[in-house]
Write an enzyme that holds these catalytic residues in place. Sequence first.
Site, PDB file in Angstrom:
ATOM      1  N   ARG A  46       0.855  -1.196   0.000  1.00 36.37           N
ATOM      2  CA  ARG A  46       0.000   0.000   0.000  1.00 36.37           C
ATOM      3  C   ARG A  46       0.891   1.246   0.000  1.00 36.37           C
ATOM      4  O   ARG A  46       0.612   2.243  -0.640  1.00 36.37           O
ATOM      5  CB  ARG A  46      -0.953   0.022   1.199  1.00 36.37           C
ATOM      6  CG  ARG A  46      -1.738   1.321   1.257  1.00 36.37           C
ATOM      7  CD  ARG A  46      -2.912   1.379   2.253  1.00 36.37           C
ATOM      8  NE  ARG A  46      -2.919   0.397   3.300  1.00 36.37           N
ATOM      9  CZ  ARG A  46      -2.172   0.466   4.410  1.00 36.37           C
ATOM     10  NH1 ARG A  46      -1.354   1.479   4.614  1.00 36.37           N
ATOM     11  NH2 ARG A  46      -2.238  -0.489   5.310  1.00 36.37           N
ATOM     12  N   TYR A  98     -16.769  18.415 -14.365  1.00 32.10           N
ATOM     13  CA  TYR A  98     -17.039  16.988 -14.551  1.00 32.10           C
ATOM     14  C   TYR A  98     -18.081  16.557 -13.505  1.00 32.10           C
ATOM     15  O   TYR A  98     -17.944  16.888 -12.319  1.00 32.10           O
ATOM     16  CB  TYR A  98     -15.735  16.211 -14.378  1.00 32.10           C
ATOM     17  CG  TYR A  98     -15.917  14.714 -14.408  1.00 32.10           C
ATOM     18  CD1 TYR A  98     -16.242  14.055 -15.583  1.00 32.10           C
ATOM     19  CD2 TYR A  98     -15.785  13.962 -13.252  1.00 32.10           C
ATOM     20  CE1 TYR A  98     -16.426  12.689 -15.609  1.00 32.10           C
ATOM     21  CE2 TYR A  98     -15.961  12.578 -13.267  1.00 32.10           C
ATOM     22  CZ  TYR A  98     -16.283  11.959 -14.453  1.00 32.10           C
ATOM     23  OH  TYR A  98     -16.464  10.604 -14.467  1.00 32.10           O
ATOM     24  N   ASP A 170      -7.635  20.341 -12.926  1.00 34.04           N
ATOM     25  CA  ASP A 170      -7.956  19.025 -13.475  1.00 34.04           C
ATOM     26  C   ASP A 170      -7.553  19.076 -14.958  1.00 34.04           C
ATOM     27  O   ASP A 170      -8.221  19.717 -15.766  1.00 34.04           O
ATOM     28  CB  ASP A 170      -9.455  18.746 -13.308  1.00 34.04           C
ATOM     29  CG  ASP A 170      -9.855  17.359 -13.819  1.00 34.04           C
ATOM     30  OD1 ASP A 170      -9.122  16.806 -14.676  1.00 34.04           O
ATOM     31  OD2 ASP A 170     -10.898  16.839 -13.382  1.00 34.04           O
ATOM     32  N   LYS A 195      -8.224   8.351 -18.893  1.00 31.82           N
ATOM     33  CA  LYS A 195      -8.523   8.978 -20.180  1.00 31.82           C
ATOM     34  C   LYS A 195      -7.267   9.001 -21.069  1.00 31.82           C
ATOM     35  O   LYS A 195      -6.817   7.951 -21.470  1.00 31.82           O
ATOM     36  CB  LYS A 195      -9.127  10.364 -19.944  1.00 31.82           C
ATOM     37  CG  LYS A 195     -10.172  10.405 -18.810  1.00 31.82           C
ATOM     38  CD  LYS A 195     -11.435   9.609 -19.088  1.00 31.82           C
ATOM     39  CE  LYS A 195     -12.319   9.405 -17.858  1.00 31.82           C
ATOM     40  NZ  LYS A 195     -12.716  10.617 -17.143  1.00 31.82           N
TER      41      LYS A 195
HETATM   42  C1  LIG Z   1     -13.251  10.937 -15.849  1.00 36.31           C
HETATM   43  C2  LIG Z   1     -12.935  12.228 -15.202  1.00 36.31           C
HETATM   44  C3  LIG Z   1     -12.725  12.321 -13.821  1.00 36.31           C
HETATM   45  C4  LIG Z   1     -12.882  11.127 -12.896  1.00 36.31           C
HETATM   46  O1  LIG Z   1     -11.916  10.163 -13.102  1.00 36.31           O
HETATM   47  P1  LIG Z   1     -12.134   8.581 -12.851  1.00 36.31           P
HETATM   48  O2  LIG Z   1     -10.849   7.996 -13.293  1.00 36.31           O
HETATM   49  O3  LIG Z   1     -13.302   8.156 -13.655  1.00 36.31           O
HETATM   50  O4  LIG Z   1     -12.383   8.427 -11.385  1.00 36.31           O
HETATM   51  C5  LIG Z   1     -12.399  13.555 -13.300  1.00 36.31           C
HETATM   52  N1  LIG Z   1     -12.289  14.652 -14.086  1.00 36.31           N
HETATM   53  C6  LIG Z   1     -12.497  14.598 -15.411  1.00 36.31           C
HETATM   54  C7  LIG Z   1     -12.363  15.839 -16.233  1.00 36.31           C
HETATM   55  C8  LIG Z   1     -12.823  13.392 -16.016  1.00 36.31           C
HETATM   56  O5  LIG Z   1     -13.054  13.355 -17.335  1.00 36.31           O
END
Ligand SMILES: *Cc1c(COP(=O)(O)O)cnc(C)c1O
Length: 381
Positions: A46, A98, A170, A195
């Site tokens: 961990r 998001y 983000d 992504k």
């Molecule tokens: C998908 C996404 C998230 C969340 O991420 P996960 O990996 O699905 O937990 C946060 N911010 C943006 C802009 C996203 O597209």
Amino acid sequence: MKFGTKVIHAGIVPDPSTGAIMTPIYQTSTYVQAAPGDHKGYEYARTQNPTRHALEDNIAALENGTDAVCFASGLAAMDSILKLLNPGDEVIATDDLYGGSYRLMTRVFGKYGIKFQYVGMGDVEALSQKITDKTRMIWVETPTNPMLNIIDIQAVCEAVKEKNIIVCVDNTFASPYLQNPLDLGAGIVVHSATKYLGGHSDVIHGVVVTKNKEIAEQIRFLQNAVGAVPGPQDCFLILRGIKTLHIRVERACQNAEKIATFLKNHTKVSKVYYPGFEDHPGHEIAKKQMKMFGGMVSFDLVANDESSARKVLSNTHYFSLAESLGGVESLIGHPANMTHASIPREERLKVGLTDSLIRLSVGIEDVEDLIQDLDYALSLV
Ligand SMILES: *Cc1c(COP(=O)(O)O)cnc(C)c1O
């Protein structure tokens, strides 16, 4: 080291025990010690894992940070960032956030006495007026999801300089290939590595990057204390995906530009949201802070209703109807019913997120096929 070299080499060393050129998947929960406390820097998985460490060093380099800390998902990464805050603290976040981020803030952290305000950040002056002596964090997402608004990261950072406020960006939509917020003054960058970083729609993963040692130490503490860590196999998949990040994102951006132009000229389409257009209100800022304009395109239909949108959404062949983005394959989505269903309708409509808005994550297929695909689906409405 330039970006295309970093994706392949930063943080990656041949495995010390065998010389394996690819970072092995250290599928282990614990590490043998020669005597109590006499170990090789790894005690329990961990806390430390070599596959994860290689990935963390690699992503830190891509964002020009000193530290990256990986998590089991983008939202787990966000969760640890928000845990830097205390009850009574205030966060100002962008208003077309998001959906999962909005839910985490409002429904989870709201309960613990942290206050959130959602404001449009196109106008940094208006943002400055919302800052109070309790404001501790500004949460920026740019380009925004799904409206593809552009926020001037540097201007936001300038506005809170000298104040005890962390700007967190983000950077999921842009990817580190297109945009590096730490260079523009941000304190923290977060990615849903699910992504573009992963890029192949086969893993859920998140990462926090910073060059502030104090923040890095606190996030590492939380990573271990909370335990939302990714498994080594997932870290391996992200490492593998990153090796082609620059090539994939570049092609996706080129395809997106052609598709946005095609849609703009289409009689069934009323509006196209794409920061690469000169008449997009954020175009100049996008040009300044991004390398290219991204692989995301949103558009609205002349027939301004959900049933027409549904027709388009269910009649594409190469664009698969699915949540998520940033993979090699093209996806089509309906924010109102999918990614943004957790946001109340009246909130959605305020930012232009109508029932007929369609979002594309443009992949790296041949663009002629993608255009033909959309053209056919649009011919049905
Ligand atoms: C998908 C996404 C998230 C969340 O991420 P996960 O990996 O699905 O937990 C946060 N911010 C943006 C802009 C996203 O597209």
